[in-house]
Design an enzyme around this catalytic site. Sequence first.
Site, short mmCIF file in Angstrom:
data_model
loop_
_atom_site.label_atom_id
_atom_site.label_comp_id
_atom_site.label_asym_id
_atom_site.label_seq_id
_atom_site.Cartn_x
_atom_site.Cartn_y
_atom_site.Cartn_z
N CYS A 139 -10.92 -12.54 2.03
CA CYS A 139 -9.89 -12.68 3.07
C CYS A 139 -10.47 -12.81 4.48
O CYS A 139 -9.76 -13.17 5.41
CB CYS A 139 -8.92 -11.50 3.01
SG CYS A 139 -8.24 -11.28 1.37
N HIS A 194 -5.38 -10.62 9.50
CA HIS A 194 -5.17 -11.08 8.13
C HIS A 194 -3.87 -10.46 7.63
O HIS A 194 -3.61 -9.27 7.81
CB HIS A 194 -6.37 -10.64 7.27
CG HIS A 194 -6.11 -10.77 5.81
ND1 HIS A 194 -5.58 -11.90 5.25
CD2 HIS A 194 -6.30 -9.88 4.79
CE1 HIS A 194 -5.45 -11.71 3.95
NE2 HIS A 194 -5.88 -10.50 3.65
N ASN A 210 0.09 -12.18 0.92
CA ASN A 210 -1.34 -12.22 1.28
C ASN A 210 -1.95 -13.49 0.69
O ASN A 210 -2.11 -13.59 -0.52
CB ASN A 210 -2.00 -10.95 0.71
CG ASN A 210 -3.49 -10.89 0.98
OD1 ASN A 210 -4.11 -11.89 1.35
ND2 ASN A 210 -4.07 -9.72 0.79
N1 COA Z 1 6.67 -1.56 -7.77
C1 COA Z 1 7.11 -0.31 -7.99
N2 COA Z 1 6.29 0.74 -8.06
C2 COA Z 1 4.96 0.52 -7.90
C3 COA Z 1 4.46 -0.78 -7.68
C4 COA Z 1 5.36 -1.84 -7.63
N3 COA Z 1 4.97 -3.11 -7.41
N4 COA Z 1 3.12 -0.70 -7.57
C5 COA Z 1 2.79 0.58 -7.71
N5 COA Z 1 3.90 1.33 -7.91
C6 COA Z 1 4.01 2.76 -8.12
C7 COA Z 1 2.74 3.36 -8.64
O1 COA Z 1 2.66 3.23 -10.05
C8 COA Z 1 2.89 4.80 -8.22
O2 COA Z 1 3.75 5.47 -9.09
P1 COA Z 1 3.42 6.97 -9.55
O3 COA Z 1 3.50 7.77 -8.29
O4 COA Z 1 4.52 7.24 -10.53
O5 COA Z 1 2.05 6.92 -10.14
C9 COA Z 1 3.62 4.69 -6.86
O6 COA Z 1 4.23 3.40 -6.87
C10 COA Z 1 2.69 4.80 -5.68
O7 COA Z 1 1.59 3.94 -5.89
P2 COA Z 1 0.43 3.84 -4.85
O8 COA Z 1 -0.62 2.91 -5.36
O9 COA Z 1 -0.01 5.20 -4.43
O10 COA Z 1 1.23 3.16 -3.63
P3 COA Z 1 0.75 2.91 -2.17
O11 COA Z 1 1.68 3.55 -1.24
O12 COA Z 1 -0.72 3.16 -2.00
O13 COA Z 1 0.97 1.34 -2.05
C11 COA Z 1 -0.29 -0.72 -2.02
C12 COA Z 1 0.23 0.44 -2.87
C13 COA Z 1 -1.08 -1.65 -2.93
C14 COA Z 1 0.90 -1.46 -1.46
C15 COA Z 1 -1.16 -0.14 -0.88
O14 COA Z 1 -2.12 0.73 -1.39
C16 COA Z 1 -1.84 -1.22 -0.11
O15 COA Z 1 -1.23 -2.03 0.53
N6 COA Z 1 -3.20 -1.26 -0.12
C17 COA Z 1 -3.92 -2.33 0.51
C18 COA Z 1 -3.92 -3.51 -0.40
C19 COA Z 1 -4.35 -4.79 0.25
O16 COA Z 1 -3.94 -5.07 1.34
N7 COA Z 1 -5.16 -5.55 -0.47
C20 COA Z 1 -5.64 -6.80 -0.05
C21 COA Z 1 -6.68 -6.64 0.98
S1 COA Z 1 -7.33 -8.16 1.46
#
Ligand code: COA
Length: 330
Positions: A112, A251, A281
């Site tokens: 990215c 980004h 993204n």
């Molecule tokens: N829909 C519904 N529930 C979801 C889900 C979805 N698409 N994806 C994950 N969950 C659930 C998980 O299973 C978890 O459930 P649990 O508590 O029962 O285990 C809960 O939601 C929380 O998951 P978690 O991974 O802790 O959520 P989060 O608040 O960290 O959000 C992201 C997840 C991926 C959105 C976040 O971590 C993020 O944006 N990270 C950066 C990713 C990024 O930008 N990547 C590219 C970089 S170039």
Amino acid sequence: MTKAEIVSTGMYVPNNIVTNDNISKIVDTNDEWIKSRTGISERRISINENTSDLATKAALKALKTGNINPKDIDLIIVATCTPDSFIPSTACIVQKNIKATNAFCFDIDAACSGFIYGVNIARQFIENKSIKKALIIGSETLSKIVDWKDRNTCILFGDGAGAVILKEGESSGIISSYMESCGDKGDFLRCDTVPLYNPYSKCNTKEHINKVSMEGREIFKFAVKAIIKTIKKVLQCSNYNIDDIKYIVPHQANYRIIDYVSKKLNIDKNKFYVNLDKYGNTSSASIPIALDDMNSKNLINNNDKIILVGFGGGLTSGGLLIKWGSNILK
Ligand code: COA
């Protein structure tokens, strides 16, 4: 001193709009969760266009708006982590498609951050006067490497391409840059290629995974630190302070990352340009897509100072502080 100045921008995204509701028919998710955790409402997913097709269309738009003959392009860099093929490079395919017969061409992969790295590489050739014009494209069809069974990742990504043309400038152009990589954190966001499989290897092909996997929370933590550090670094290497900056173009990964950074640095949220709600993204394409979006809406004017900041797989990060020039065409 000669500077490298953006003279035109272009973008292209596939027509196929996939909403959060559409995705909730594929994995167990819903619009409310995706919007509240990421800010994304919809993304474009390619049906039959590969990375080079998107790149070619973004490039043609940048050439058209800049009124630039493809034969005057000396260098084509495509930043991509989803190339059409190992060989030839996507940049060489674009060269063929747009008939830029005088260019030398190559791809780079900094995920990215790729567009930032690509512009910074092209800038060196322009500033040392070995070339006059460069076409830099960020293009991705992430949909082909996303695991469509993994709701943690498949909701985040979209396909698209953005392009800029750089040329010599005197008073405007790239003022400062910063790039950093943390290879030791590479496993937090990965996607393998083909396994090492040959008559001498002991590779078990069944263990091979060639889909995106991600530690979302680790990437989140990395992203906010990287954006904050990069903004500080590009400002330190210039004569400007944050009040001189009209826009920060990050980004486009997640609205919560941007929100966190704006609070931490005490920068007005409106200074950050955000269009991830529409495209998700798009990795290396997200910053040039945002730039073209802003340019076509007349949001950036002559002498405006803007900071572009990328972060992502590798892990990589990088930024550019740009003084927008009067020659930029919409
Ligand atoms: N829909 C519904 N529930 C979801 C889900 C979805 N698409 N994806 C994950 N969950 C659930 C998980 O299973 C978890 O459930 P649990 O508590 O029962 O285990 C809960 O939601 C929380 O998951 P978690 O991974 O802790 O959520 P989060 O608040 O960290 O959000 C992201 C997840 C991926 C959105 C976040 O971590 C993020 O944006 N990270 C950066 C990713 C990024 O930008 N990547 C590219 C970089 S170039």
